[in-house]
Design a protein around this motif. Structure first.
Motif, mmCIF file in Angstrom:
data_model
loop_
_atom_site.group_PDB
_atom_site.id
_atom_site.type_symbol
_atom_site.label_atom_id
_atom_site.label_comp_id
_atom_site.label_asym_id
_atom_site.label_seq_id
_atom_site.Cartn_x
_atom_site.Cartn_y
_atom_site.Cartn_z
ATOM 1 N N ASN A 61 2.011 13.134 2.361
ATOM 2 C CA ASN A 61 0.754 13.179 1.560
ATOM 3 C C ASN A 61 0.386 14.369 1.396
ATOM 4 O O ASN A 61 -0.424 14.490 0.564
ATOM 5 N N CYS A 111 -5.495 -0.135 3.356
ATOM 6 C CA CYS A 111 -4.665 -1.133 2.746
ATOM 7 C C CYS A 111 -5.526 -2.308 2.570
ATOM 8 O O CYS A 111 -6.556 -2.674 3.612
ATOM 9 N N PRO A 120 2.821 3.753 1.967
ATOM 10 C CA PRO A 120 2.101 4.506 2.902
ATOM 11 C C PRO A 120 3.189 5.593 2.766
ATOM 12 O O PRO A 120 4.437 5.585 2.403
ATOM 13 N N VAL A 171 -2.221 5.380 9.360
ATOM 14 C CA VAL A 171 -1.242 4.013 9.449
ATOM 15 C C VAL A 171 -1.452 3.081 10.749
ATOM 16 O O VAL A 171 -1.704 3.853 11.834
ATOM 17 N N ASP A 194 -0.348 9.776 6.109
ATOM 18 C CA ASP A 194 -1.289 8.616 5.866
ATOM 19 C C ASP A 194 -1.829 8.456 7.123
ATOM 20 O O ASP A 194 -0.865 8.265 8.098
ATOM 21 N N CYS A 228 0.723 -1.098 0.033
ATOM 22 C CA CYS A 228 -0.023 0.094 0.007
ATOM 23 C C CYS A 228 1.026 1.244 0.052
ATOM 24 O O CYS A 228 0.067 2.450 -0.109
ATOM 25 N N ARG A 287 -1.052 1.331 5.504
ATOM 26 C CA ARG A 287 -2.359 2.450 5.710
ATOM 27 C C ARG A 287 -3.426 1.837 6.065
ATOM 28 O O ARG A 287 -3.837 0.403 6.097
#
Length: 725
Positions: A703, A621, A598, A604, A602, A596, A618
């Motif tokens: 992000n 995910c 990250p 997580v 994010d 996924c 994440r």
């Protein structure tokens, strides 16, 4: 079916009915099993599985009598085989009456009422002389939704919409809250799987916190309640994923911003006496508000004034010493039985035939069906904002993006209908081609022989199909002139012994403001663009390129060196990211999970592997739910540092874009504008859909930077979709 086997089935599945009720069920099941023996469900299982499941819901989860369960078997047998005459078997008039009502409702097709919930309800009431018919119909829909995966896609989409617009409001109206909540969550799981997965995973990840908060909440109250002689059971009631989603949308907050994700429920064990029950509820309320600070604005007293559907409970929101808000519900065991499963199930559980009270409840069911109860619009479900559901005049369902217009709908039906569209009718009212549609609309398209697409159409349609077909239609008129212009320019270039590569043509097109290659060549063909002007541009461009070639080489070498430096330092920089509590796990390393990818910022969680230390995933995910369910003891809470490190993270994007000469350069420009670095880029042409399918790998610092890149890409004119992989 053999009588002995029938008796074993009925005794095993419906043990709480008396012998008379079981005999009635045996008789009905025998007829249904024989009539439905040739029939199967979409998953290949015998069709008798469906009425059996519905009958169990009617019996066990709603608590209706054996006559209703028997009616389910007979209705399904007659629905599949209309010639079957159940009256010859001499069933009680009550059963035949319910079967007739169910049969009539089965003849209602959603297209007959355009799936307008109020119209459908009126038909149900008209056909349901016995109000239990409506309750059985809701049970039938619950069984269908529990097995939604077995249906074909088109049928599944229609059932999802019907459930949203009709059955969820009906279940809410009749006080069948457990069924309503389950229908909502199944609807949500299919309508918006990504959001459903995010919320359910977060609920799993925070379950231990809720249990701990509950234990801390009750500790100072236990002695007071014990001294007062109040017997109670404490239960955690967590909101459904869909209820949380609605709160997030309404309040514009993330999951963590919904402070009443769960409620602590006191279920008081006492005699079923209205005065005693009311006094005990308020006594528990006083103990709670003495210990914790109440928010009186959120007090809901449905003990003194029950809801029209019979719901009774005290609700209050309090704040503990850590400033955490907790919703507290206080009710008796009788109130809880009714709130969870409805009146009928409560009486069935007690083993008492409350004929007078049952009749009173059924009368209220009838009243609620005939009179729309005033309710808060926020309590009713709303579909995810990215899609709308509309219908043709014949009742055919069409799913379009939110914001779709009459013209989008016309192209969704057929390209020729879209090209000749002059307007339409929404629910019988004439409107323009730009009129926006909403869920439940019935749309009829008006067309004209002389209608031709306009370039303006591209600016207000929202569906990919409509946009591509409009562009295609606009281009058709240019094709002939474009072919002539291409031939003319080709001959001249050959005579001049010059090359005119695509990048030069794209640059000239941009300078002269030609939007498409066809428009460019068509201008050459019709003479509005002089070929000598093209020759001058090529010569000037070549001269400039020759002068700049050495500078370009130097710049390329410098850029390559910088790229290598950034690449070599990426891995080490990534290790600088702080993970909450990771420093306490001596001897363990952590890595970003490749399933996924990250990125800093994010949401997580960490998963402790056997050999590779902690893997960071994440919350969204695809593997998150499995890990949280199967290995809760290996889940590690993690949190990013307050500020990003100097490192970068690798992530992948998929971009769908119209086939235009400049679109790739525009994408590159966006990536280079922000703190991002392109690592991999591949393009596939889909000529059938007239789009580029682009996959790219980029490195970003967080992000936030990734959001900037994707948001800016989405604003580009020719970009149709940007998805993070």
């Amino acid at each position: 079916m053999e009588n002995l086997k029938l008796k074993e089935i009925i005794d095993g599945k419906f043990p709480h009915y008396d012998e008379e009720g079981k005999a009635l069920l045996e008789k009905a099941l025998d007829i249904a099993a024989e009539a439905l023996s040739p029939d199967s469900r979409d998953n290949g299982h015998p069709f008798i599985e469906h009425p059996m499941n519905v009958a169990l819901i009617v019996s066990d989860e709603i608590g209706l009598p054996a006559e209703c369960a028997a009616a389910v078997f007979l209705h399904e047998a007659r629905r599949k085989h209309p010639a079957l005459d159940i009256r010859e078997s001499e069933f009680p008039a009550e059963v035949c009456k319910i079967v007739d009502g169910l049969d009539k409702i089965a003849t209602i097709k959603p297209k007959d009422t355009r799936l307008e919930a109020e119209s459908y309800k009126k038909l149900i009431v008209q056909y349901s002389t016995d109000p239990r018919v409506t309750v059985i119909k809701i049970a039938d829909r619950l069984e269908v939704m529990r097995n939604l995966e077995i249906f074909p896609k088109a049928s599944r989409e229609r059932k999802i919409l019907e459930t949203l617009m009709l059955y969820i409001p009906l279940a809410h109206q009749l006080g069948l809250y457990n069924i309503k909540s389950e229908l909502e969550d199944i609807y949500f799981r299919f309508a918006d799987p990504a959001q459903y997965r995010l919320i359910t995973n977060k609920l799993k990840a925070t379950e231990k916190d809720r249990v701990k908060l509950t234990e801390e909440f009750i500790r100072p109250l236990e002695q007071k309640l014990s001294v007062a002689g109040i017997r109670y059971k404490l239960k955690i009631r967590t909101k459904t994923a869909y209820s949380i989603y609605k709160k997030m949308q309404k309040q514009k907050v993330p999951f963590e911003g919904v402070f009443d994700v769960f409620a602590i429920r006191f279920i008081i064990d006492c005699e079923e006496n209205p005065t005693v029950e009311k006094d005990l509820c308020w006594k528990v309320y006083s103990y709670v508000t003495e210990e914790y600070e109440p928010d009186t604005k959120r007090l809901r007293d449905w003990v003194s004034n029950p809801k029209p559907n019979g719901y009774e409970s005290l609700h209050i929101t309090v704040r503990n010493r850590e400033n955490a808000y907790i919703e507290v519900q206080i009710r008796t065991k009788r109130m809880d039985d009714i709130a969870e499963n409805g009146h009928a199930a409560h009486w069935s559980y007690k083993g008492i035939k409350h004929e007078e009270t049952m009749d009173k409840w059924l009368t209220s069911v009838r009243y609620n069906l005939e009179h729309q109860l005033t309710s808060n619009a926020d309590d009713l479900p709303q579909p995810p904002s990215r899609e709308i559901f509309v219908f043709t005049p014949s009742g055919e369902l069409r799913i379009l993006p939110a914001g779709a217009s009459v013209l989008d709908f016309a192209f969704n039906i057929h390209s020729n209908l879209g090209v000749s569209c002059t307007g339409g009718k929404i629910n019988g009212k004439a409107v323009s081609i730009k009129e926006k549609l909403k869920t439940g609309d019935v749309v009829e398209i008006m067309r004209g022989k002389n209608q031709k697409p306009s370039p303006d159409w591209v600016n207000f349609v929202v569906s990919t199909k409509a946009r591509n077909k409009i562009r295609q239609a606009l281009s058709e008129a240019e094709y002939k002139k474009a072919a002539e212009g291409k031939e003319i320019l080709g001959r001249r270039l050959k005579n001049w012994k010059l090359e005119f590569p695509d990048d030069q043509m794209a640059e000239l097109m941009k300078k002269l403001k030609y939007q498409t290659v066809n428009a460019f060549f068509a201008a050459v063909g019709e003479g509005s663009l002089d070929v000598d002007q093209i020759k001058t541009f090529i010569l000037e461009h070549d001269a400039m390129q020759a002068r700049a070639i050495e500078a370009a080489k130097a710049a390329d070498q410098a850029a390559a060196a910088e790229s290598r430096s950034r690449w070599e330092g990426r891995s080490a920089a990534t290790d600088d990211i702080l993970v909450l509590n990771a420093r306490d796990l001596k001897g363990l390393d952590y890595k970003m999970s490749k399933c996924c990818n990250p990125v800093f910022g994010d949401e997580v969680f960490g998963f402790v592997t056997r050999t590779d230390g902690i893997k960071i995933h994440r919350m969204t995910c695809p593997n998150a739910a499995r890990l949280l369910d199967t290995y809760p003891y290996r889940i590690q809470k993690v949190k990013w540092a307050d500020t990003p490190s100097a490192g970068t993270f690798i992530t992948s994007l998929r971009v769908i874009a119209a086939i235009e000469p400049s679109v790739i350069n525009q994408i590159m420009d966006v990536v280079n504008t922000y703190k991002a670095s392109l690592r991999q880029f591949s393009v596939t042409e889909n000529n059938k859909k007239s789009v580029y399918d682009i996959t790219m790998t980029i490195s970003v610092s967080s992000n936030m930077e990734l959001d900037k890149v994707t948001s800016q890409m989405k604003l580009l004119k020719n970009i149709e979709k940007v998805v993070r992989l």
